[in-house]
Design an enzyme around this catalytic site. Structure first.
Site, short mmCIF file in Angstrom:
data_model
loop_
_atom_site.label_atom_id
_atom_site.label_comp_id
_atom_site.label_asym_id
_atom_site.label_seq_id
_atom_site.Cartn_x
_atom_site.Cartn_y
_atom_site.Cartn_z
N PRO A 173 -0.17 -4.27 -16.44
CA PRO A 173 -0.05 -2.84 -16.75
C PRO A 173 1.18 -2.53 -17.58
CG PRO A 173 -0.26 -3.22 -14.39
CD PRO A 173 0.08 -4.55 -15.03
N ARG A 228 7.91 3.95 -25.95
CA ARG A 228 7.34 3.45 -24.71
C ARG A 228 5.92 4.00 -24.50
NH1 ARG A 228 10.72 0.45 -25.24
NH2 ARG A 228 12.52 -0.13 -23.94
N SER A 286 3.52 -7.25 -15.46
CA SER A 286 4.08 -6.03 -16.01
C SER A 286 4.42 -6.28 -17.47
CB SER A 286 5.35 -5.68 -15.23
OG SER A 286 6.02 -4.64 -15.87
N SER A 287 4.26 -5.27 -18.32
CA SER A 287 4.42 -5.48 -19.77
C SER A 287 5.84 -5.90 -20.13
CB SER A 287 4.04 -4.21 -20.53
OG SER A 287 4.90 -3.15 -20.16
N CYS A 288 6.80 -5.74 -19.21
CA CYS A 288 8.19 -6.12 -19.54
C CYS A 288 8.37 -7.64 -19.51
CB CYS A 288 9.18 -5.45 -18.59
SG CYS A 288 8.97 -5.98 -16.91
N LYS A 336 7.31 -13.04 -12.30
CA LYS A 336 5.98 -12.50 -12.57
C LYS A 336 5.14 -13.48 -13.39
CE LYS A 336 5.57 -8.67 -10.43
NZ LYS A 336 4.45 -8.49 -9.52
N HIS A 365 0.80 -1.24 0.00
CA HIS A 365 0.00 0.00 0.00
C HIS A 365 0.82 1.27 0.00
CE1 HIS A 365 1.11 -0.36 4.18
NE2 HIS A 365 0.71 0.89 4.38
N ASN A 401 4.05 0.65 -18.57
CA ASN A 401 4.87 1.49 -17.68
C ASN A 401 3.98 2.50 -16.97
OD1 ASN A 401 7.48 0.44 -18.42
ND2 ASN A 401 7.12 1.44 -20.39
N LEU A 434 4.02 2.88 -5.45
CA LEU A 434 3.40 3.69 -6.52
C LEU A 434 1.99 3.19 -6.80
CD1 LEU A 434 3.65 5.73 -8.98
CD2 LEU A 434 4.46 3.76 -10.29
N VAL A 435 1.83 1.88 -7.05
CA VAL A 435 0.52 1.31 -7.39
C VAL A 435 -0.34 1.18 -6.13
CG1 VAL A 435 -0.68 -0.70 -8.31
CG2 VAL A 435 1.43 0.11 -9.40
N GLY A 436 0.23 0.65 -5.05
CA GLY A 436 -0.52 0.43 -3.81
C GLY A 436 -1.14 1.71 -3.27
N TYR A 445 13.14 -11.01 -13.09
CA TYR A 445 11.87 -10.42 -12.66
C TYR A 445 10.72 -11.00 -13.48
CZ TYR A 445 8.45 -6.57 -12.33
OH TYR A 445 7.32 -5.81 -12.17
N HIS A 476 12.48 4.21 -12.81
CA HIS A 476 12.14 4.05 -14.22
C HIS A 476 12.47 5.34 -14.96
CE1 HIS A 476 9.18 0.65 -13.15
NE2 HIS A 476 10.26 0.15 -13.68
N TRP A 513 20.20 8.47 -21.29
CA TRP A 513 20.73 7.14 -21.64
C TRP A 513 20.31 6.71 -23.04
CZ3 TRP A 513 20.61 2.72 -17.49
CH2 TRP A 513 21.35 3.14 -16.37
N1 NAP Z 1 6.06 0.81 -11.65
C1 NAP Z 1 5.69 0.41 -12.84
O1 NAP Z 1 5.93 1.07 -13.88
C2 NAP Z 1 4.90 -0.89 -13.02
C3 NAP Z 1 4.48 -1.23 -14.31
C4 NAP Z 1 3.75 -2.38 -14.48
C5 NAP Z 1 3.45 -3.19 -13.40
N2 NAP Z 1 3.88 -2.84 -12.16
C6 NAP Z 1 3.53 -3.75 -11.07
O2 NAP Z 1 2.89 -3.06 -10.02
C7 NAP Z 1 3.23 -3.68 -8.77
C8 NAP Z 1 3.67 -2.62 -7.80
O3 NAP Z 1 4.77 -1.93 -8.35
P1 NAP Z 1 5.15 -0.44 -7.83
O4 NAP Z 1 5.73 0.27 -8.97
O5 NAP Z 1 4.01 0.15 -7.06
O6 NAP Z 1 6.35 -0.81 -6.80
P2 NAP Z 1 6.90 0.04 -5.55
O7 NAP Z 1 6.50 1.46 -5.67
O8 NAP Z 1 8.32 -0.33 -5.42
O9 NAP Z 1 6.06 -0.58 -4.31
C9 NAP Z 1 6.29 -1.89 -3.93
C10 NAP Z 1 5.52 -2.13 -2.63
O10 NAP Z 1 5.77 -3.48 -2.22
C11 NAP Z 1 6.20 -3.47 -0.86
N3 NAP Z 1 7.10 -4.61 -0.66
C12 NAP Z 1 8.20 -4.95 -1.37
N4 NAP Z 1 8.76 -6.07 -0.87
C13 NAP Z 1 7.99 -6.43 0.19
C14 NAP Z 1 8.05 -7.51 1.14
N5 NAP Z 1 9.01 -8.42 1.09
N6 NAP Z 1 7.11 -7.56 2.10
C15 NAP Z 1 6.13 -6.61 2.19
N7 NAP Z 1 6.01 -5.58 1.32
C16 NAP Z 1 6.94 -5.50 0.35
C17 NAP Z 1 6.93 -2.13 -0.69
O11 NAP Z 1 7.00 -1.79 0.68
P3 NAP Z 1 8.12 -0.72 1.13
O12 NAP Z 1 7.68 0.59 0.53
O13 NAP Z 1 8.01 -0.76 2.62
O14 NAP Z 1 9.41 -1.24 0.58
C18 NAP Z 1 5.96 -1.22 -1.49
O15 NAP Z 1 4.84 -0.91 -0.69
C19 NAP Z 1 4.30 -4.73 -9.06
O16 NAP Z 1 3.72 -6.00 -9.07
C20 NAP Z 1 4.78 -4.37 -10.44
O17 NAP Z 1 5.12 -5.50 -11.17
C21 NAP Z 1 4.58 -1.71 -11.92
#
Ligand code: NAP
Length: 305
Positions: free
Chosen positions: A160, A206, A104-106, A137, A8, A162, A11-13, A133, A176, A199
């Site tokens: 999703p 994208r 994730s689309s990657c 996934k 939670h 990016n 970024l997504v949470g 990764y 990213h 880079w």
């Molecule tokens: N970002 C993108 O562009 C993108 C694109 C497509 C899909 N997604 C998917 O969206 C999902 C969330 O990504 P995000 O970008 O929101 O990532 P993020 O911002 O890094 O958030 C990850 C969350 O997971 C928690 N977490 C990580 N390891 C954990 C563990 N061992 N136990 C408990 N909590 C843990 C983190 O807690 P802390 O904050 O306390 O570390 C944080 O709340 C992922 O499944 C990702 O594949 C993301």
């Protein structure tokens, strides 16, 4: 309804938390990493035994850009596999009504035809820079599919593109491309630097989706979608890294030069999702890239104080 949002603070949470609040959901449970390490199966089972959520949004994961994926592959495959398997199995054992897993689309094949249809998953070799990764996934997606097939669990998966938005990661080593560009242009403007170095070649194409739009799509899927195959979530439109840099340069108001470090990797040449399955179910994105970047930059400036 009791809803558990794993991850939670991310970024997504955090966008899912805003969406649930906006839609008047009140019975929300969360745990920080310190309170509940989702890699620990015993702790995860005890949590589900105690809380017994009805819905689960699985937005917890170890996420990062090309540099982080290249440097910590073992952590990316271990952490993401353990998090997915622990939560999905516990959700089955504790009769969770509906669970949404995030891919994730990657994780689609590196040279998949464009735009990328859901059916293209596992039809070719992966992008080497994030293979660890991707494997983790893909196994999470397949776990949802087979728990539905064997046990009748209503577990669905979204894929999703990016994402960007508030609460994103702006660390230049692990972020990213979009948040990295916002930071680079902001610091160059503040520091009166004559140029900003980017880079690669600037040529890769994208697709970017504003994370609050994603959260809205996830609620739509929880309410209206129930099937084995995952669903792509995106805008269906892409932009070159060069044009993205020009857009962010304009939003930040930086007047210096762009320079490219072609020694750095470009990653996949193009990655555009086919979102017709989602669009046919009645959902379309709402926030234009310019509008989204303006909102994030406003938030970022506030945060810099
Ligand atoms: N970002 C993108 O562009 C993108 C694109 C497509 C899909 N997604 C998917 O969206 C999902 C969330 O990504 P995000 O970008 O929101 O990532 P993020 O911002 O890094 O958030 C990850 C969350 O997971 C928690 N977490 C990580 N390891 C954990 C563990 N061992 N136990 C408990 N909590 C843990 C983190 O807690 P802390 O904050 O306390 O570390 C944080 O709340 C992922 O499944 C990702 O594949 C993301």
């Amino acid at each position: 309804m009791k809803i558990y949002v794993a991850g939670h603070t991310g970024l997504v949470g955090s966008a899912i938390m805003r969406m649930l609040d906006k839609n008047a959901f009140t019975n929300i449970i969360t745990r920080s990493l310190e309170e509940l390490d989702l890699r620990n199966q015993v702790e995860v089972n005890a949590f589900f035994e105690q809380e017994r959520p009805d819905w689960v949004f699985l937005a917890a994961a170890k996420v990062g850009g090309i540099h982080a994926n290249n440097t910590f592959p073992a952590e990316f495959i271990y952490d993401n596999t353990m998090i997915a398997f622990n939560i999905i199995h516990a959700a089955y054992q504790h009769k969770v009504k509906k669970l949404l897993f995030l891919g994730s689309s990657c994780i689609y094949p590196k040279m998949a035809p464009q735009p990328i249809k859901e059916e293209y998953l596992l039809t070719g070799s992966l992008e080497p820079t994030n293979e660890a990764y991707a494997i983790a996934k893909i196994s999470g997606l397949e776990l949802c599919k087979f728990y539905r097939r064997q046990y009748g669990c209503d577990f669905i998966s979204a894929m999703p593109t990016n994402l960007y938005g508030i609460n994103d990661n702006f660390d230049l080593n692990s972020s990213h491309v979009l948040p990295a560009l916002i930071r680079k242009f902001h610091e160059a403007k503040e520091g009166n630097s004559p140029y900003v170095e980017l880079w690669g070649s600037g040529k890769p194409l994208r697709e970017f989706l504003y994370v609050d739009d994603l959260a809205d799509a996830l609620l739509h899927l929880m309410r209206h979608y129930s099937d084995e195959i995952h669903v792509n979530v995106g805008t269906g439109e892409d932009i070159s890294i060069h044009d993205l840099a020009l857009l962010i340069k304009e939003v930040v108001g930086y007047s210096g030069e762009l320079r490219y470090d072609s020694a750095k990797p470009d990653g996949t040449p193009r990655k555009l999702l086919d979102v017709s399955r989602l669009n046919q179910s009645g959902w379309h994105y709402k926030t234009s890239l310019k509008k989204g970047v303006e909102r994030v930059y406003h938030w970022y400036k506030e945060k810099q104080g």
